[in-house]
Write a protein that holds these residues in place. Structure first.
Motif, mmCIF file in Angstrom:
data_model
loop_
_atom_site.group_PDB
_atom_site.id
_atom_site.type_symbol
_atom_site.label_atom_id
_atom_site.label_comp_id
_atom_site.label_asym_id
_atom_site.label_seq_id
_atom_site.Cartn_x
_atom_site.Cartn_y
_atom_site.Cartn_z
ATOM 1 N N ALA A 155 0.242 9.206 -9.109
ATOM 2 C CA ALA A 155 1.613 9.204 -9.502
ATOM 3 C C ALA A 155 3.742 9.800 -8.783
ATOM 4 O O ALA A 155 3.461 10.059 -8.599
ATOM 5 C CB ALA A 155 1.887 9.610 -10.589
ATOM 6 N N GLU A 156 2.234 10.684 -7.842
ATOM 7 C CA GLU A 156 3.721 11.641 -6.677
ATOM 8 C C GLU A 156 3.251 11.241 -5.078
ATOM 9 O O GLU A 156 2.570 10.760 -4.864
ATOM 10 C CB GLU A 156 3.093 12.907 -7.260
ATOM 11 C CG GLU A 156 3.143 13.611 -8.788
ATOM 12 C CD GLU A 156 4.866 14.041 -8.573
ATOM 13 O OE1 GLU A 156 5.665 13.540 -8.060
ATOM 14 O OE2 GLU A 156 4.478 13.648 -10.122
ATOM 15 N N PRO A 157 4.558 11.315 -4.811
ATOM 16 C CA PRO A 157 4.636 10.452 -3.060
ATOM 17 C C PRO A 157 3.919 11.566 -2.328
ATOM 18 O O PRO A 157 3.213 13.201 -2.718
ATOM 19 C CB PRO A 157 6.385 10.749 -2.750
ATOM 20 C CG PRO A 157 6.742 11.820 -3.901
ATOM 21 C CD PRO A 157 5.953 12.015 -5.396
ATOM 22 N N ARG A 160 1.174 -1.411 0.141
ATOM 23 C CA ARG A 160 0.101 0.133 -0.290
ATOM 24 C C ARG A 160 0.629 1.385 0.257
ATOM 25 O O ARG A 160 0.892 1.870 -0.733
ATOM 26 C CB ARG A 160 -1.015 -0.554 1.000
ATOM 27 C CG ARG A 160 -2.083 1.298 0.958
ATOM 28 C CD ARG A 160 -3.162 1.123 2.365
ATOM 29 N NE ARG A 160 -3.278 1.635 2.340
ATOM 30 C CZ ARG A 160 -3.693 3.651 3.032
ATOM 31 N NH1 ARG A 160 -3.002 2.733 4.115
ATOM 32 N NH2 ARG A 160 -4.911 4.181 2.926
ATOM 33 N N TRP A 161 2.024 1.642 0.555
ATOM 34 C CA TRP A 161 2.676 2.599 1.326
ATOM 35 C C TRP A 161 4.336 1.514 0.738
ATOM 36 O O TRP A 161 4.346 0.999 0.901
ATOM 37 C CB TRP A 161 2.948 2.893 2.408
ATOM 38 C CG TRP A 161 2.129 4.044 2.759
ATOM 39 C CD1 TRP A 161 0.815 3.616 3.725
ATOM 40 C CD2 TRP A 161 1.278 5.097 2.460
ATOM 41 N NE1 TRP A 161 0.262 4.573 3.735
ATOM 42 C CE2 TRP A 161 -0.028 6.015 2.864
ATOM 43 C CE3 TRP A 161 2.067 6.068 1.615
ATOM 44 C CZ2 TRP A 161 -0.496 6.567 2.521
ATOM 45 C CZ3 TRP A 161 1.848 7.688 1.286
ATOM 46 C CH2 TRP A 161 0.906 7.706 2.403
ATOM 47 N N THR A 162 4.701 2.923 0.066
ATOM 48 C CA THR A 162 6.269 2.665 -1.012
ATOM 49 C C THR A 162 7.352 4.028 -0.210
ATOM 50 O O THR A 162 6.851 4.983 -0.408
ATOM 51 C CB THR A 162 6.425 2.456 -2.259
ATOM 52 O OG1 THR A 162 5.208 1.214 -2.129
ATOM 53 C CG2 THR A 162 7.691 2.346 -2.776
ATOM 54 N N ALA A 163 8.588 3.620 0.406
ATOM 55 C CA ALA A 163 9.275 4.016 0.553
ATOM 56 C C ALA A 163 10.215 3.962 -0.365
ATOM 57 O O ALA A 163 11.471 2.876 0.014
ATOM 58 C CB ALA A 163 9.010 3.668 2.597
ATOM 59 N N ASN A 171 -6.414 17.231 -9.280
ATOM 60 C CA ASN A 171 -5.442 16.390 -8.233
ATOM 61 C C ASN A 171 -4.685 17.678 -6.966
ATOM 62 O O ASN A 171 -4.286 18.917 -6.731
ATOM 63 C CB ASN A 171 -4.276 16.680 -9.195
ATOM 64 C CG ASN A 171 -2.879 16.199 -9.362
ATOM 65 O OD1 ASN A 171 -2.327 14.977 -8.143
ATOM 66 N ND2 ASN A 171 -2.285 16.366 -10.176
ATOM 67 N N TRP A 172 -5.515 16.956 -6.006
ATOM 68 C CA TRP A 172 -4.964 18.230 -4.931
ATOM 69 C C TRP A 172 -4.862 18.118 -3.958
ATOM 70 O O TRP A 172 -4.297 18.966 -2.952
ATOM 71 C CB TRP A 172 -6.699 17.918 -3.916
ATOM 72 C CG TRP A 172 -7.184 15.995 -3.437
ATOM 73 C CD1 TRP A 172 -7.581 14.786 -3.959
ATOM 74 C CD2 TRP A 172 -5.914 15.522 -2.687
ATOM 75 N NE1 TRP A 172 -7.032 14.726 -3.678
ATOM 76 C CE2 TRP A 172 -6.146 14.507 -1.993
ATOM 77 C CE3 TRP A 172 -5.351 16.067 -1.370
ATOM 78 C CZ2 TRP A 172 -5.617 13.699 -1.248
ATOM 79 C CZ3 TRP A 172 -4.408 15.785 -0.331
ATOM 80 C CH2 TRP A 172 -4.666 13.884 -0.786
ATOM 81 N N HIS A 173 -3.227 17.405 -3.909
ATOM 82 C CA HIS A 173 -2.051 17.613 -3.159
ATOM 83 C C HIS A 173 -1.370 19.230 -3.763
ATOM 84 O O HIS A 173 -0.407 19.163 -3.734
ATOM 85 C CB HIS A 173 -0.971 16.521 -3.256
ATOM 86 C CG HIS A 173 -1.197 14.981 -2.838
ATOM 87 N ND1 HIS A 173 -1.160 14.926 -1.921
ATOM 88 C CD2 HIS A 173 -1.887 13.787 -3.634
ATOM 89 C CE1 HIS A 173 -1.236 13.857 -1.370
ATOM 90 N NE2 HIS A 173 -1.963 13.307 -2.376
ATOM 91 N N CYS A 174 -1.946 20.413 -3.135
ATOM 92 C CA CYS A 174 -1.794 21.709 -3.908
ATOM 93 C C CYS A 174 0.205 21.356 -5.007
ATOM 94 O O CYS A 174 0.017 21.004 -5.022
ATOM 95 C CB CYS A 174 -1.324 22.025 -2.155
ATOM 96 S SG CYS A 174 -0.529 21.165 -1.069
ATOM 97 N N GLN A 175 0.372 22.322 -4.158
ATOM 98 C CA GLN A 175 1.805 23.012 -4.549
ATOM 99 C C GLN A 175 2.657 21.790 -4.418
ATOM 100 O O GLN A 175 4.018 21.444 -5.222
ATOM 101 C CB GLN A 175 2.220 24.196 -4.192
ATOM 102 C CG GLN A 175 1.461 25.412 -4.513
ATOM 103 C CD GLN A 175 0.442 25.856 -3.881
ATOM 104 O OE1 GLN A 175 0.381 24.715 -2.731
ATOM 105 N NE2 GLN A 175 -0.433 26.388 -3.428
#
Length: 228
Positions: free
Chosen positions: A71-73, A47-50, A201-205
């Motif tokens: 697509a983005e962290p 589920r999570w990837t570090a 795409n709500w992860h703002c800036q």
């Protein structure tokens, strides 16, 4: 235990002459497990990837946490140097759990901020003395956002609903004007403004370039996970 004989020699179960039997049991009896990866610089629980990466600003290291399907962290932060002061500290179970907790909190805060940004409500009293709760709900979309105004009475019953431009500014005055106008559809031309798309795409800036991301959304501090 034996399953038969080959000439004079008794054969144990799943011995060499029957490789297909052993393969069949290993395929059918193996339980389904998530895609787990546990490497010094790459750790995933399905589920999570570090992922430990080179820091773009200096000679240090950073770690990113990415949610499956994104697509983005969701989180990028500094990572501890190893004992040799050259290579990064390897990921382990304890460090990964701490990172998951921190990244999950970042996602939760973003979701709360997004909900507050897209859903607003106020209470008004109409000219005839009726108390109403007026709510504005915006639905983001890649092609262009939509918005809906609704009004509820003191018992929570909806008394009106109409579409509105997503740039509609909900204030006591604008809500009262909408109610006094008969709860008609609010047209964009009524406000003389134009709007661009409000996207999903709500992860703002934080989804922009590294330099702009650092300026707009500094990464939260990751709790220490042990000595370097």
């Amino acid at each position: 235990m034996v399953i038969g004989s080959w000439g004079r020699q008794a054969l144990p179960l799943c011995s060499a002459p029957f490789p297909a039997i052993q393969t069949f049991f290993s395929m059918t009896d193996a339980p389904d497990t998530p895609d787990t990866i546990q490497e010094p610089r790459y750790w995933s629980d399905g589920r999570w990837t570090a992922q430990v990466i080179k820091n773009e600003d200096d000679d240090g290291w950073a770690v990113s946490m990415t949610l499956k399907g994104e697509a983005e962290p969701a989180l990028v932060g500094p990572w501890t140097m190893g004992r040799d002061k050259k290579n990064p500290k390897p990921l382990d179970v304890s460090a990964f759990h701490t990172l998951v907790k921190t990244a999950s909190e970042v996602v939760r805060r973003h979701e709360q901020q997004l909900h507050a940004q897209l859903n607003k409500s106020i209470h008004i009293t109409t000219a005839d003395g009726q108390r109403l709760r007026v709510a504005l709900a915006i639905v983001p979309d890649d092609e262009g956002a939509t918005a809906t105004l609704s009004a509820q009475d003191e018992l929570g019953e909806e008394v009106a609903r109409a579409s509105a431009p997503p740039t509609f500014k909900l204030t006591p005055a604008s809500a009262a004007a909408w109610a006094e106008g008969g709860f008609q559809r609010v047209r964009l031309a009524d406000f003389g403004v134009q709007h661009g798309p409000i996207r999903r795409n709500w992860h703002c800036q934080c989804r922009q370039s590294p330099a702009r991301r650092r300026a707009a959304c500094p990464p939260p501090k990751i709790p220490p996970v042990g000595p370097g």
